[in-house]
Design an enzyme around this catalytic site. Structure first.
Site, mmCIF file in Angstrom:
data_model
loop_
_atom_site.group_PDB
_atom_site.id
_atom_site.type_symbol
_atom_site.label_atom_id
_atom_site.label_comp_id
_atom_site.label_asym_id
_atom_site.label_seq_id
_atom_site.Cartn_x
_atom_site.Cartn_y
_atom_site.Cartn_z
ATOM 1 N N TRP A 179 1.030 -1.213 -0.300
ATOM 2 C CA TRP A 179 -0.081 -0.014 0.348
ATOM 3 C C TRP A 179 1.248 0.931 0.298
ATOM 4 O O TRP A 179 0.336 2.253 -0.954
ATOM 5 C CB TRP A 179 -1.157 0.015 1.375
ATOM 6 C CG TRP A 179 -1.819 -1.508 1.629
ATOM 7 C CD1 TRP A 179 -1.443 -2.057 2.744
ATOM 8 C CD2 TRP A 179 -2.170 -1.950 0.135
ATOM 9 N NE1 TRP A 179 -2.853 -3.620 2.060
ATOM 10 C CE2 TRP A 179 -3.060 -2.886 0.826
ATOM 11 C CE3 TRP A 179 -2.804 -1.726 -0.916
ATOM 12 C CZ2 TRP A 179 -3.674 -3.671 0.131
ATOM 13 C CZ3 TRP A 179 -4.101 -2.420 -1.550
ATOM 14 C CH2 TRP A 179 -3.922 -3.156 -1.002
ATOM 15 N N ASP A 180 2.218 0.869 0.705
ATOM 16 C CA ASP A 180 3.296 2.440 0.619
ATOM 17 C C ASP A 180 3.377 2.095 -0.531
ATOM 18 O O ASP A 180 3.762 3.680 -1.426
ATOM 19 C CB ASP A 180 4.467 1.881 1.920
ATOM 20 C CG ASP A 180 3.889 2.422 2.747
ATOM 21 O OD1 ASP A 180 2.737 3.038 3.628
ATOM 22 O OD2 ASP A 180 4.900 1.852 3.806
ATOM 23 N N LEU A 181 3.782 1.269 -1.643
ATOM 24 C CA LEU A 181 4.449 1.501 -2.437
ATOM 25 C C LEU A 181 3.264 2.048 -3.723
ATOM 26 O O LEU A 181 3.276 2.869 -5.136
ATOM 27 C CB LEU A 181 4.527 0.755 -3.586
ATOM 28 C CG LEU A 181 5.886 -0.353 -2.727
ATOM 29 C CD1 LEU A 181 6.221 -1.186 -3.084
ATOM 30 C CD2 LEU A 181 7.276 0.511 -2.315
#
Length: 395
Positions: free
Chosen positions: A160-162
Site C-alpha cells: 500500500w505504501d508503494l
C-alpha cells in the site's frame, strides 16, 4: 527518458516509504527533486536495513537522484526557510501533518498557484502505516494456509505504501497539467487507508465479501485461476500458472496429461480449454495430476519444455539468490553502479522504463545541496548563507 520531466522542480519534505517513493519516481523521470531534511537526518535516516557502518540502505535507495537541504527544523527560523523553499518551485510533496506549519493555506500565501500533494494516513488526518492498514482491510486473514484458522499472516512487502507513492507521483503530474490549463493550484490529499481500501474494491474483493461470501484461505493456490507451486523430481519448486488458453494447452502438452485431463472433463461435464475459473473450481482433480507428473521429471527436463510451449512459470529463490540472478539483477540493464552515501558498492536500480535506459543516480549526502538550493531558489547571498551556517540553522 531521464529528461521526460526536465524543467519540473519539486520540493519534498517526507519520510518512510510512500512519500519518498513518489519523489523517487519523479526524480528518475528527470524532475529536480529537492529534499528538505532535518540536520542530522529525519526519523527514517537510519532506518533498517543498514550497512555495517550504520548507514541506511533503505534511505539511500529511496532518495536516489534527489538533492538534500539540511535545516534546523526545531527553530522558527529553520521552519521559515522550509516554508519559503516549499513554495519556491510551485510543487510541494509531503507527508507532514495537514495543520502544521506546512499547511497548504499558509504556503499558498507565498505562492497562490502552489500545488501541494500530501500523503496522509487516514482521510481524517489520523496516523496509519502500511501494516496497520493491511490488517484493517483483511488481507492477513486470507494469506497463508487454511490450517492457520483465524491467525493473521502479515506479508513483508509494503504494497500500500508503494501504490500510494505511485499514485502521489501521478497526482502531482495531473495537478501540474490542470494548473497549466486553469491557472490554479491546490492541495491534493492521498490517504494511505483509502488507497488500500479502494484497491481491494477495484479488484472486486469488497463486492465479493458482500455479494457472495468472504474469501477463504487458499495457501499458495491462486484464487479463481489455475496456479500453485509444485515440486519437481530434483526438488525444484516451481510456481505454475495457466491463465490463458495457450498457457493451459501448453502445460497439458508438456506434462503429457491430455488423456487424463480429458477424462476429468468428461466425468465432470466441463471444458478447461478457455475458462480459467473452471480450472480453479476443479483443482481438486487437476492438482494431483500435475503433482504426479512433476514428481517424475527434473527441472532440467521441464523448464526448456515449458519455455518452448509458452507456459507461464517461475522458480522460487531467496532474495540473496535473486540478487545474483543474471535475468533479474546481474545482467539486467535496469541495474547499474552509483556512488552511495554508505560507501557500499552494490547494484542500484534506475527507472523502470525498459527503453530508453538511463543509469541509476546516487542518493545525496545529507545537506549536500543546501547552499546551492538556498542561493538558486531563495536568492540568498553567500554572506547570508554563511550567517545561517554560523547560526547552526543550515547543515
Amino acid at each position: 527518458m531521464a529528461g521526460l520531466l526536465s524543467g519540473l522542480a519539486v520540493v519534498e519534505a517526507s519520510s518512510f516509504v510512500a512519500s519518498p517513493t513518489a519523489g523517487l519516481y519523479l526524480a528518475q523521470l528527470g524532475a529536480e527533486v529537492i529534499r528538505i531534511d532535518q540536520i542530522g537526518g529525519g526519523p527514517d535516516f537510519r532506518r533498517w536495513p543498514q550497512a555495517p557502518n550504520g548507514a541506511s540502505l533503505y534511505w539511500e535507495n529511496l532518495n536516489r537522484g534527489k538533492k538534500s537541504v539540511a535545516l534546523d527544523l526545531a527553530r522558527p527560523e529553520g521552519r521559515e526557510l522550509m516554508q519559503a523553499l516549499a513554495a519556491s518551485t510551485g510543487q510541494f510533496l509531503t507527508n507532514y501533518p495537514v495543520d502544521g506549519f506546512l499547511a497548504h493555506a499558509a504556503l499558498a500565501k507565498r505562492r497562490s498557484e502552489l500545488i501541494t500533494v500530501r500523503v496522509m494516513g487516514t482521510a481524517q488526518g489520523g496516523p496509519a502505516l502500511d501494516y496497520t492498514v493491511n490488517a484493517a482491510v483483511g488481507i492477513p486473514q486470507i494469506t497463508g494456509p487454511a490450517e492457520l484458522g483465524d491467525t493473521p499472516v502479515n506479508h513483508v512487502l509494503p504494497a500500500w505504501d508503494l501504490l500510494t507513492g505511485a499514485y502521489a507521483a501521478f497526482t502531482m503530474l495531473a495537478a501540474v497539467q490542470h494548473r497549466a490549463a486553469s491557472g490554479s493550484g491546490g492541495e491534493y490529499r492521498i490517504p494511505l487507508q483509502d488507497v488500500a481500501t479502494g484497491s481491494i474494491a477495484n479488484l472486486g474483493m469488497i463486492a465479493e465479501a458482500l455479494v457472495t461470501a468472504p474469501r477463504p484461505r487458499l495457501g499458495n493456490d491462486v484464487f479463481g485461476a489455475f496456479g500453485r507451486d509444485f515440486v519437481t523430481a530434483d526438488g525444484k519448486r516451481l510456481m505454475l500458472m495457466a491463465i490463458t488458453p495457450k498457457q493451459w494447452s501448453g502445460l497439458v502438452a508438456v506434462l503429457g496429461l491430455g488423456e487424463a485431463v480429458a477424462r476429468v472433463e468428461a466425468e465432470r461435464r466441463v471444458s478447461f480449454a478457455v475458462d480459467e475459473g473452471l480450472r480453479f473450481a476443479h483443482r481438486d482433480a487437476l492438482f494431483p495430476l500435475i503433482e504426479a507428473s512433476l514428481a517424475r521429471r527434473t527441472s532440467g527436463e521441464l523448464i526448456p519444455a515449458l519455455e518452448s510451449h509458452g507456459c507461464c512459470f517461475g522458480g522460487y529463490q531467496s532474495v540473496a539468490e535473486a540478487a545474483h540472478d543474471p535475468a533479474l539483477v546481474t545482467a539486467n540493464p535496469l541495474f547499474g553502479s552509483a556512488a552511495n552515501p554508505s560507501g557500499e558498492c552494490y547494484p542500484a536500480a534506475s527507472a523502470f522504463l525498459s527503453e530508453p535506459r538511463a543509469p541509476p543516480r546516487s542518493a545525496p549526502q545529507l545537506g549536500a545541496h543546501t547552499e546551492e538550493v538556498l542561493a538558486e531558489r531563495l536568492g540568498l547571498s553567500a554572506a547570508e548563507i554563511g550567517r545561517l551556517h554560523d547560526d547552526g540553522l543550515i547543515g
